[in-house]
Design an enzyme around this catalytic site. Structure first.
Site, PDB file in Angstrom:
ATOM      1  N   GLU A 258      -2.128  -1.494  13.279  1.00  0.00           N
ATOM      2  CA  GLU A 258      -0.455  -2.339  12.759  1.00  0.00           C
ATOM      3  C   GLU A 258      -0.610  -3.890  11.296  1.00  0.00           C
ATOM      4  OE1 GLU A 258       2.631  -3.765  12.216  1.00  0.00           O
ATOM      5  OE2 GLU A 258       2.654  -2.940  14.127  1.00  0.00           O
ATOM      6  N   GLU A 259      -1.918  -4.185  10.908  1.00  0.00           N
ATOM      7  CA  GLU A 259      -2.074  -4.398   9.653  1.00  0.00           C
ATOM      8  C   GLU A 259      -3.429  -4.039   8.202  1.00  0.00           C
ATOM      9  OE1 GLU A 259      -0.331  -5.973   9.168  1.00  0.00           O
ATOM     10  OE2 GLU A 259       1.083  -7.220  10.934  1.00  0.00           O
TER      11      GLU A 259
ATOM     12  N   SER B 215      12.750  -8.067   9.230  1.00  0.00           N
ATOM     13  CA  SER B 215      11.496  -8.456   9.541  1.00  0.00           C
ATOM     14  C   SER B 215      10.931  -9.275   8.199  1.00  0.00           C
ATOM     15  CB  SER B 215      10.794  -7.535   9.203  1.00  0.00           C
ATOM     16  OG  SER B 215       8.821  -7.271   9.832  1.00  0.00           O
TER      17      SER B 215
ATOM     18  N   ASP C 210      10.317  -5.387  21.114  1.00  0.00           N
ATOM     19  CA  ASP C 210       9.954  -5.632  19.891  1.00  0.00           C
ATOM     20  C   ASP C 210       8.374  -5.813  20.494  1.00  0.00           C
ATOM     21  OD1 ASP C 210       8.449  -6.057  17.446  1.00  0.00           O
ATOM     22  OD2 ASP C 210      10.818  -6.858  16.354  1.00  0.00           O
TER      23      ASP C 210
ATOM     24  N   HIS D   3      10.987  -2.833  17.190  1.00  0.00           N
ATOM     25  CA  HIS D   3      11.414  -3.290  16.003  1.00  0.00           C
ATOM     26  C   HIS D   3      11.926  -2.713  14.831  1.00  0.00           C
ATOM     27  CE1 HIS D   3       9.922  -6.665  12.800  1.00  0.00           C
ATOM     28  NE2 HIS D   3       9.474  -5.443  12.400  1.00  0.00           N
TER      29      HIS D   3
END
Length: 728
Positions: free
Chosen positions: A190-191, A591, A666, A698
């Site tokens: 994800e990051e 977001s 989400d 999302h």
């Protein structure tokens, strides 16, 4: 815009914006040159089903195209596993159908293609063979670099298949429950821009495999609410300030023998950021990041023993952090090419025998990647904005005798590129304000050899061609922010009539690691908004990407502060323009942009006619560790900084009309963010509207749903600006 547009254009409708074929034309993905450089392969979407992708190949010698794998003909239509579905979400390809990945064999004769839980080997002559793997979902399938094996993750264990015999073998044993082998953990996907958990040596002699255990990670009960059913997932989600997964790295032979554990140090609360092999396979390079993300160590590991030494480290300054890159590139002579922001800007360096040589310099940014290396010529190829922050170009420089940097792409475009392993040719992908994405094959001087996808918008058969005559051009400019920083903006206006004032659709994102103002193609939705009579506008604030480390560091422990100030400054600038209706400026974001909508309405009540917050963060201590702590620190140590950054404390200040939108499944910005904000607004008697989308993650969209989403948004905005009803 190039060429001659048609004499009279059609009006865009919301239905046509989201229908097939895509108005941007064909939008290929996963562009790759075969190892021998003779073929270009890509995933091409269908004209009648733009979300579905098939595998195509072009012979670079003849320009001949052929479909290698028809996803509809070969696929079974089997439902995706939850793990694969979430991987796609984290790769931002949720909703994509058909083929989403593939991997070339070393001999350039076949391609491994995962599809609907099965693995296939596709040959250039059109033959496709199903591999004899056990039934069930498979993740992260690749061909080993020398081509002897295929590897994949199934049932949380790594499997290696000998392609000569077609026999798979499970090479890890205890993957089950909270233990995973060969995958990337949640925050890595994800990051950290890392989507795999196993890495092959170039000679196939060994494979490095990540093992992670999610047992320490807190459980979030994620309720994925669908249209007719609800699924409950006990998702391991590492909220800021809470434990991460325990990560280990092991090295083994392809059959699982001679397994050794890599020494990652005594501190276990770390991030496994990147793993790379030296060209000769004798050294494993591991990037280890501390929990605070202020130190990034590059370890040199002996793959036979697992012993490691720190080769070098990157350390942040005060009130800052170390950004990750994908640029570490080992060379045949044992030296490394590396990307660093140590001089305040992202640049390339060479590390050889313990000494550093800076390859690029100046007040501009090299993107954190290396496109390719031509070791015979001693040249490195990379993307950057040396010619202006609104453009991105492919450049080349010598890594043996650093000096001049050569631009290889035309000015006026936003480019990306990939190269073959030997750095002999490039596939360049580009667009500008009047031309959707084009792709061409270029030599190392930047000269176009052949079109891969010309996609000329002026061609009579291009989907956007009937609308060209009504195309509205973008204009660019700058203002000074509250601290004196130069802020770039872009604007698209309707054909202006003297004395008339127009409402403004003020779009924003505002978050770090992102640049929204550029000379890239803006898309049909942007044009539709302007066709409806709105001015479309956005501005990049402090904290956003590609402007240097100091510009980004402004949000350290202060999310929702300087970004909001700069966006409000953009609003104040708009109100000085004699063609803007200052009472009809509406703001929209998704977001981080949804979070910004809430913060902007709280910071400047009465400024906006209305605001739309899509999938907004409301409390940063509900978001994940790696992203949040990078900018905000540990919430148990900087409690006040987190309080200031959330949207809950000042919710009662919202005085302008608000619409909140969220997908009910989400797993990124979980629905709890919106329910927490909604409950607070209700308790404080603040009116607002809300639209929830069952089954959507999302990314909310798809056939029918996209029109509903944007129809809902414009119905809301029109009621508060008095604009004309939306076109159907």
């Amino acid at each position: 815009m190039t060429g001659e547009a048609v004499a009279q254009g059609k009006d865009l409708t919301l239905e046509r914006v989201f229908a097939s074929p895509d108005l941007a034309g064909t939008t290929p993905r996963k562009l790759t040159l075969s190892p021998d450089g003779k073929f270009v392969t890509l995933l091409r979407n269908r004209a009648d089903e733009k979300e579905r992708f098939d595998l195509w190949a072009m012979d670079t010698r003849t320009g001949e195209w052929r479909m290698l794998v028809d996803s509809k003909k070969l696929g079974t239509g089997a439902a995706l596993s939850e793990a694969e579905k979430m991987q796609r979400e984290r790769a931002r390809i949720g909703g994509t159908k058909g083929i989403v990945s593939y991997d070339w064999s070393a001999d350039s004769q076949s391609i491994l293609v995962p599809l609907d839980g099965e693995l296939y080997l596709a040959r250039l002559d059109g033959q496709v063979r199903k591999l004899a793997a056990a039934a069930g979902p498979k993740l992260n399938a690749v061909v080993s670099p020398a081509g002897r094996y295929a590897s994949y993750v199934q049932d949380q264990n790594l499997f290696v298949m000998d392609l000569a015999t077609g026999t798979p073998k499970r090479v890890t044993e205890d993957g089950a429950d909270t233990v995973h082998w060969g995958e990337a953990e949640f925050v890595a996907q994800e990051e950290m821009d890392r989507f795999t958990g196993h890495w092959w040596a170039r000679d196939d002699s060994r494979v490095a495999v990540e093992r992670f255990d999610e047992a320490p990670v807190g459980i979030v009960t994620r309720t994925a609410i669908g249209a007719e059913s609800t699924s409950i997932y006990q998702q391991r989600y590492p909220k800021a300030g809470t434990p991460n997964a325990l990560v280990e790295l092991h090295v083994m032979r392809p059959d699982g023998s001679e397994k050794v554990k890599v020494d990652l140090g005594t501190e276990t609360d770390i991030y496994l950021a990147r793993v790379d092999w030296s060209r000769d396979g004798k050294t494993l390079y591991v990037q280890r990041q501390n929990r605070d993300q202020t130190v990034l160590d590059v370890l040199a590991v002996d793959p036979a023993t697992g012993k490691s030494v720190v080769l070098f480290s990157e350390k942040s300054g005060p009130k800052s952090w170390v950004n990750l890159s994908n640029a570490l590139t080992p060379l045949d002579d044992g030296s490394l090419i590396w990307w660093s922001e140590r001089d305040g800007h992202g640049h390339l360096y060479r590390f050889a025998k313990g000494k550093w040589t800076q390859l690029t310099t100046g007040e501009w940014e090299v993107t954190p990647d290396v496109v390719g290396v031509d070791q015979k010529a001693g040249r490195v190829f990379f993307l950057g904005n040396k010619d202006g922050v609104l453009e991105r170009h492919l450049y080349a420089a010598s890594y043996r005798k650093p000096g001049a940097v050569t631009r290889l792409t035309e000015t006026g475009w936003w480019n990306s590129a990939v190269m073959d392993p030997e750095g002999t040719r490039a596939i360049v992908t580009r667009s500008n304000t009047g031309q959707p994405t084009q792709v061409y094959l270029a030599d190392t001087a930047g000269k176009r050899i052949a079109w891969v996808n010309e996609n000329a918008v002026t061609a009579a058969d291009h989907p956007y061609n009937p609308y060209l005559a009504n195309h509205h051009e973008r204009t660019f400019g700058t203002i000074k922010g509250p601290d004196g920083s130069i802020l770039h903006w872009e604007m698209v206006t309707p054909k202006r009539e003297p004395g008339k004032r127009y409402p403004v659709f003020f779009q924003h994102y505002g978050g770090p690691h992102s640049q929204t103002v550029s000379k890239a193609w803006g898309g049909a939705l942007q044009q539709y908004i302007v066709d409806r009579g709105y001015i479309w506008f956005q501005i990049d604030n402090r904290g956003s990407a590609n402007r240097g480390k100091a510009f980004e560091d402004a949000i350290w422990h202060a999310m929702g502060s300087v970004e909001v100030e700069d966006q409000v400054a953009g609003t104040n600038y708009l109100k000085t323009l004699d063609f803007v209706d200052p009472a009809k400026i509406v703001t929209y974001g998704w977001s981080y942009g949804g979070y910004m909508t809430l913060k902007m309405l709280e910071a400047a009540p009465g400024t906006f006619a209305a605001g739309v917050a899509g999938a907004p963060v409301s409390k940063w201590d509900l978001y994940d560790t790696h992203y949040t702590e990078r900018y905000m620190g540990d919430p148990t140590k900087v409690i006040e900084a987190y309080r200031r950054s959330d949207t809950i404390g000042d919710a009662a200040k919202i005085a302008d009309p608000l619409l909140i939108v969220h997908g009910m499944a989400d797993d990124n910005v979980v629905l709890e963010h919106t329910t927490a904000m909604a409950a607070t607004l209700q308790q404080r008697k603040v009116p607002f509207e809300m639209m929830l989308y069952p089954g959507h993650t999302h990314k909310v969209g798809g056939p029918g749903v996209s029109e509903h989403l944007w129809g809902t948004i414009f119905d809301f905005l029109d009621r508060h600006t008095g604009a004309a009803p939306a076109k159907p």
